[in-house]
Design an enzyme around this catalytic site. Structure first.
Site, short mmCIF file in Angstrom:
data_model
loop_
_atom_site.label_atom_id
_atom_site.label_comp_id
_atom_site.label_asym_id
_atom_site.label_seq_id
_atom_site.Cartn_x
_atom_site.Cartn_y
_atom_site.Cartn_z
N THR A 112 0.81 -1.22 0.00
CA THR A 112 0.00 0.00 0.00
C THR A 112 0.85 1.28 0.00
OG1 THR A 112 -2.01 0.92 0.98
CG2 THR A 112 -0.30 0.23 2.52
N VAL A 113 0.22 2.38 -0.28
CA VAL A 113 0.90 3.68 -0.37
C VAL A 113 1.62 3.97 0.94
CG1 VAL A 113 0.52 6.17 -0.67
CG2 VAL A 113 -0.86 4.53 -1.95
N THR A 137 11.82 2.68 -0.88
CA THR A 137 13.00 2.51 -0.03
C THR A 137 13.56 1.09 -0.21
OG1 THR A 137 11.90 3.99 1.52
CG2 THR A 137 13.82 2.78 2.36
N GLN A 141 -5.88 5.88 -14.47
CA GLN A 141 -5.60 4.44 -14.65
C GLN A 141 -4.99 4.17 -16.03
OE1 GLN A 141 -5.37 2.63 -12.16
NE2 GLN A 141 -6.46 4.04 -10.86
N ASP A 170 9.48 -0.68 -8.53
CA ASP A 170 8.75 -0.02 -7.44
C ASP A 170 7.25 -0.02 -7.80
OD1 ASP A 170 7.89 1.76 -5.47
OD2 ASP A 170 8.63 3.52 -6.54
N ASP A 199 -2.53 -1.97 -9.97
CA ASP A 199 -3.35 -0.93 -10.61
C ASP A 199 -4.79 -1.41 -10.78
OD1 ASP A 199 -1.31 0.93 -10.89
OD2 ASP A 199 -0.62 0.02 -12.75
N1 ADP Z 1 12.04 0.89 7.45
C1 ADP Z 1 11.54 2.13 7.56
N2 ADP Z 1 11.46 2.72 8.77
C2 ADP Z 1 10.94 3.94 8.89
N3 ADP Z 1 10.50 4.68 7.88
C3 ADP Z 1 10.57 4.15 6.65
C4 ADP Z 1 11.09 2.84 6.41
N4 ADP Z 1 11.02 2.58 5.09
C5 ADP Z 1 10.47 3.68 4.52
N5 ADP Z 1 10.23 4.62 5.46
C6 ADP Z 1 9.68 5.95 5.24
O1 ADP Z 1 8.29 5.81 4.95
C7 ADP Z 1 7.91 6.75 3.94
C8 ADP Z 1 7.32 5.99 2.76
O2 ADP Z 1 8.34 5.18 2.18
P1 ADP Z 1 8.38 4.93 0.62
O3 ADP Z 1 9.54 4.01 0.38
O4 ADP Z 1 8.37 6.23 -0.13
O5 ADP Z 1 6.99 4.16 0.44
P2 ADP Z 1 6.18 3.78 -0.86
O6 ADP Z 1 7.13 3.76 -2.01
O7 ADP Z 1 5.65 2.43 -0.53
O8 ADP Z 1 5.10 4.78 -0.97
C9 ADP Z 1 9.15 7.54 3.58
O9 ADP Z 1 9.13 8.74 4.31
C10 ADP Z 1 10.30 6.64 4.03
O10 ADP Z 1 11.45 7.36 4.39
N1 LIG Z 2 -3.24 2.78 -10.18
C1 LIG Z 2 -3.30 3.81 -9.32
N2 LIG Z 2 -4.45 4.47 -9.12
C2 LIG Z 2 -4.53 5.51 -8.27
N3 LIG Z 2 -3.50 5.98 -7.58
C3 LIG Z 2 -2.33 5.34 -7.74
C4 LIG Z 2 -2.17 4.23 -8.61
N4 LIG Z 2 -0.87 3.82 -8.53
C5 LIG Z 2 -0.26 4.64 -7.68
N5 LIG Z 2 -1.12 5.55 -7.21
C6 LIG Z 2 -0.81 6.68 -6.33
C7 LIG Z 2 -0.73 6.37 -4.88
C8 LIG Z 2 0.29 7.33 -4.39
O1 LIG Z 2 -0.31 8.58 -4.05
C9 LIG Z 2 1.22 7.56 -5.58
C10 LIG Z 2 2.51 6.81 -5.52
O2 LIG Z 2 2.37 5.56 -4.88
P1 LIG Z 2 3.41 5.04 -3.79
O3 LIG Z 2 2.73 3.86 -3.16
O4 LIG Z 2 3.71 6.14 -2.82
O5 LIG Z 2 4.63 4.63 -4.57
O6 LIG Z 2 0.48 7.15 -6.71
#
Ligand code: ADP
Ligand SMILES: Nc1ncnc2c1ncn2[C@H]1C[C@H](O)[C@@H](COP(=O)(O)O)O1
Length: 223
Positions: free
Chosen positions: A20-21, A27, A66, A90, A96
């Site tokens: 999830t988001v 990371t 989408q 990533d 989607d």
């Molecule tokens: N192991 C961790 N511990 C604490 N914070 C983390 C960890 N991994 C990621 N984060 C933080 O959580 C937030 C979301 O991480 P991110 O990698 O951008 O998530 P996503 O790609 O799933 O949206 C960022 O601010 C990141 O620095």
């Molecule tokens: N398919 C999607 N539909 C709606 N929103 C989406 C989709 N794929 C990614 N997203 C959004 C959710 C987040 O706001 C950003 C980036 O996702 P993240 O999990 O932080 O990498 O895009």
């Protein structure tokens, strides 16, 4: 011994990271790619022409968004396999449709016609024998509260302003989705079991599990 040999990860592997988001996909993607000297395929948020608009008006923009994501991820998937693998991605293309499009359709923020058009396009492009799937999908899971905290700390205004109910709905759907996902082998990782920020070495046990998941599946295929 190379790191690929140490963990039995083929140099041409394609690894995708789902969850999830805000759970920590980007990371994790960078940490694994860095260790394996793989290329990354990152989800681009800043250059997405629909995302901010979408968060302000789901009904108006959900179909456009989408289609945009499908095109972007399809091109990336093609690039990863055409270049012969050695990639960490990533977010998978499967989320989607399985998470986002379905959630917006079920909640009434994507029309029936738009959803049908989108899913038939997705099926024709992705769910065919001609489309290669990743060697492993790493699924990152964590508690709803930890995820909401991370979204707040990361600080994208469009996400910070989105009601908690949206993240809660998505969180529940992810659990269901992953339990029924069979398109490629899955490795589940909980965010409490590693910390790539405080302890970059905590990626090592994850690499070990990646190798085991890929090879476990290859062995099964050859039984
Ligand atoms: N192991 C961790 N511990 C604490 N914070 C983390 C960890 N991994 C990621 N984060 C933080 O959580 C937030 C979301 O991480 P991110 O990698 O951008 O998530 P996503 O790609 O799933 O949206 C960022 O601010 C990141 O620095
Ligand atoms: N398919 C999607 N539909 C709606 N929103 C989406 C989709 N794929 C990614 N997203 C959004 C959710 C987040 O706001 C950003 C980036 O996702 P993240 O999990 O932080 O990498 O895009």
């Amino acid at each position: 011994m190379s790191i690929h040999e140490k963990y039995n990860i083929p140099k041409n592997a394609v690894i995708t990271v789902a969850g999830t988001v805000g759970v920590g996909k980007s990371t994790m993607t960078k940490a694994i790619a860095n260790k394996l000297s793989f290329e990354t395929s990152m989800e681009k948020v800043d250059t997405n022409p629909y995302l901010d608009k979408f968060y302000h008006d789901f009904e108006r923009w959900s179909f456009h968004l989408q289609i945009y994501f499908l095109a972007e991820r399809f091109k990336e998937q093609k690039r990863m396999f055409e270049q012969g693998g050695g990639f960490v991605q990533d977010r998978s293309i499967y989320e989607d449709t399985g998470i986002f499009a379905k959630m917006h359709y079920d909640k009434g923020t994507m029309t029936n016609i738009d959803y049908e058009t989108y899913t038939s396009l997705f099926e024709a492009m992705v769910m065919t024998p001609f489309f290669p799937h990743p060697d492993v999908l790493i699924y990152i899971e964590g508690s709803l509260q930890d995820i909401i905290d991370r979204i707040q700390v990361r600080g994208r205004p469009m996400e910070q302003q989105t009601p908690t109910a949206y993240w809660k709905e998505m969180h529940g759907r992810y659990e269901n989705w992953i339990n029924n996902f069979t398109t490629c082998p899955v490795l589940k990782i909980n965010i409490n079991d590693y910390d790539l920020i405080q302890n970059p070495e905590s990626v090592e046990p994850i690499l070990k599990k990646i190798g085991e998941t890929i090879n476990g599946n290859r062995n099964l295929q050859h039984v």
